[in-house]
Design a protein around this motif. Sequence first.
Motif, short mmCIF file in Angstrom:
data_model
loop_
_atom_site.label_atom_id
_atom_site.label_comp_id
_atom_site.label_asym_id
_atom_site.label_seq_id
_atom_site.Cartn_x
_atom_site.Cartn_y
_atom_site.Cartn_z
N UNK A 163 0.80 -1.23 0.00
CA UNK A 163 0.00 0.00 0.00
C UNK A 163 0.83 1.29 0.00
N UNK A 164 2.13 1.19 0.34
CA UNK A 164 2.98 2.37 0.26
C UNK A 164 4.40 1.97 -0.11
N UNK A 165 4.99 2.74 -1.02
CA UNK A 165 6.40 2.59 -1.42
C UNK A 165 7.07 3.94 -1.18
N UNK A 166 7.99 3.97 -0.25
CA UNK A 166 8.75 5.19 0.00
C UNK A 166 10.13 4.99 -0.59
N UNK A 167 10.39 5.62 -1.74
CA UNK A 167 11.61 5.43 -2.51
C UNK A 167 12.50 6.64 -2.31
N UNK A 168 13.67 6.45 -1.71
CA UNK A 168 14.48 7.60 -1.32
C UNK A 168 15.96 7.34 -1.61
N UNK A 169 16.77 8.40 -1.58
CA UNK A 169 18.21 8.21 -1.69
C UNK A 169 18.87 9.04 -2.77
N UNK A 170 20.20 8.97 -2.78
CA UNK A 170 21.02 9.80 -3.66
C UNK A 170 20.97 9.37 -5.13
N UNK A 171 20.82 8.07 -5.39
CA UNK A 171 20.84 7.58 -6.76
C UNK A 171 19.41 7.49 -7.30
N UNK A 172 19.09 8.37 -8.24
CA UNK A 172 17.71 8.45 -8.74
C UNK A 172 17.33 7.32 -9.68
N UNK A 173 18.31 6.62 -10.23
CA UNK A 173 18.06 5.62 -11.28
C UNK A 173 17.06 4.56 -10.82
N UNK A 174 17.32 3.94 -9.66
CA UNK A 174 16.45 2.86 -9.20
C UNK A 174 15.11 3.37 -8.68
N UNK A 175 15.11 4.59 -8.14
CA UNK A 175 13.84 5.20 -7.74
C UNK A 175 12.92 5.31 -8.96
N UNK A 176 13.48 5.83 -10.05
CA UNK A 176 12.69 5.96 -11.29
C UNK A 176 12.27 4.60 -11.83
N UNK A 177 13.17 3.62 -11.77
CA UNK A 177 12.85 2.29 -12.30
C UNK A 177 11.66 1.67 -11.58
N UNK A 178 11.67 1.72 -10.25
CA UNK A 178 10.58 1.12 -9.47
C UNK A 178 9.28 1.90 -9.69
N UNK A 179 9.38 3.23 -9.61
CA UNK A 179 8.20 4.07 -9.78
C UNK A 179 7.58 3.89 -11.17
N UNK A 180 8.43 3.86 -12.19
CA UNK A 180 7.94 3.69 -13.56
C UNK A 180 7.28 2.32 -13.74
N UNK A 181 7.87 1.30 -13.10
CA UNK A 181 7.28 -0.04 -13.23
C UNK A 181 5.87 -0.07 -12.63
N UNK A 182 5.72 0.55 -11.46
CA UNK A 182 4.40 0.60 -10.83
C UNK A 182 3.42 1.38 -11.70
N UNK A 183 3.88 2.51 -12.23
CA UNK A 183 3.04 3.37 -13.07
C UNK A 183 2.56 2.64 -14.31
N UNK A 184 3.40 1.77 -14.85
CA UNK A 184 3.08 1.12 -16.12
C UNK A 184 2.37 -0.22 -15.96
N UNK A 185 2.47 -0.86 -14.78
CA UNK A 185 2.05 -2.26 -14.69
C UNK A 185 0.99 -2.61 -13.65
N UNK A 186 0.77 -1.79 -12.63
CA UNK A 186 -0.20 -2.19 -11.60
C UNK A 186 -1.63 -2.16 -12.16
N UNK A 187 -1.94 -1.13 -12.95
CA UNK A 187 -3.26 -1.01 -13.54
C UNK A 187 -3.21 -1.24 -15.04
N UNK A 188 -4.31 -1.71 -15.59
CA UNK A 188 -4.41 -1.82 -17.05
C UNK A 188 -4.64 -0.44 -17.63
N UNK A 189 -4.49 -0.30 -18.95
CA UNK A 189 -4.68 0.99 -19.59
C UNK A 189 -6.11 1.50 -19.37
#
Length: 333
Positions: free
Chosen positions: A18-44
Amino acid sequence: MNEVNQIVSDIKNGNAKPIYFLMGEESYYIDKISDYIEQNVLSEEEKGFNQMVLYGRDVTVEEIISQAKRFPMMAEKTVIIVKEAQDLSRTIEKLVPYVENLQESTVLVINYKYKTLDKRKKLHKIASKYGVVFESKKLYENQVADWIRKVLNGRNYQMEPKAALMLVEFLGTDLSKISNELDKLTLILPEGTIINPAHIEENIGISKDFNNFELRKAVGNKNVVKANQIINYFSNNPKSNPTVMTVSLLNSYFTQLLMYHGLQDKSKANVAKNLGVSPYFVNDYVEASRNYPMRKVSQVIGFLREADVKSKGVGASLSQNDLLKELLFKIMH
């Protein structure tokens, strides 16, 4: 990377938290996880009514909570993604009441880049208990080549150690920039290619012969002609080869050389481990140690500190090119 793979795997298997708190100096993996959730949890079809992207500079924590409490419409989940949430750092602890009573039908993603939550405070503790708190730590320079190797292996490519070092020296430790260049290379080159310095030069524009790696090697071998050729190339391409960067990398090199002299166990594996370099490059340090005894290395580090100050405009009367030429003369004579 293993933690990221596990997070993605859980989401793929229908176990989104129910919550993902993505933090830290390296933005690459924050974007990867966030983008995956944005693209895959819900259908179009579900995204139109049930997915929302907010930005920290435009909303308050109270508004985020209000959106997160919404029930989904014709879907199992509501997805709320808050980008640039570090802009809410002063008020982020106001999320505590919501996290204590999470809406189970909501997936709330907080992208908190370049900062971390205080682990002593309540938000970190309860977010870790009821959801996922992921800290994306910046890689050290000596870890990036191994990261490149793993990424390329996953795509059925390999990269020669020198080619990887060229990328790191040119792009630094920014994984997003490096990933973009790897995407270009794997798009251009056929699968199974062993990427070499020539590929880097042809497709990314980093010279395979005139770069900081080759300069360090020429200095280590006391190849005066080659070192000066590289310096002249740098002076003609100052934007790609800033003097501050060159001095910094030479300083790192001689600091490693000082460490090499101090090692009792000079086996290849132990040298690679202690210097943080690939075993492929150990022989370069062995050769340089013969040309630069410990006393000389200590003297050179002093020269480099002086040059570093001058390269930043303090007490400097020489051009950047002349500054490097003077530095090389002091180092190699």
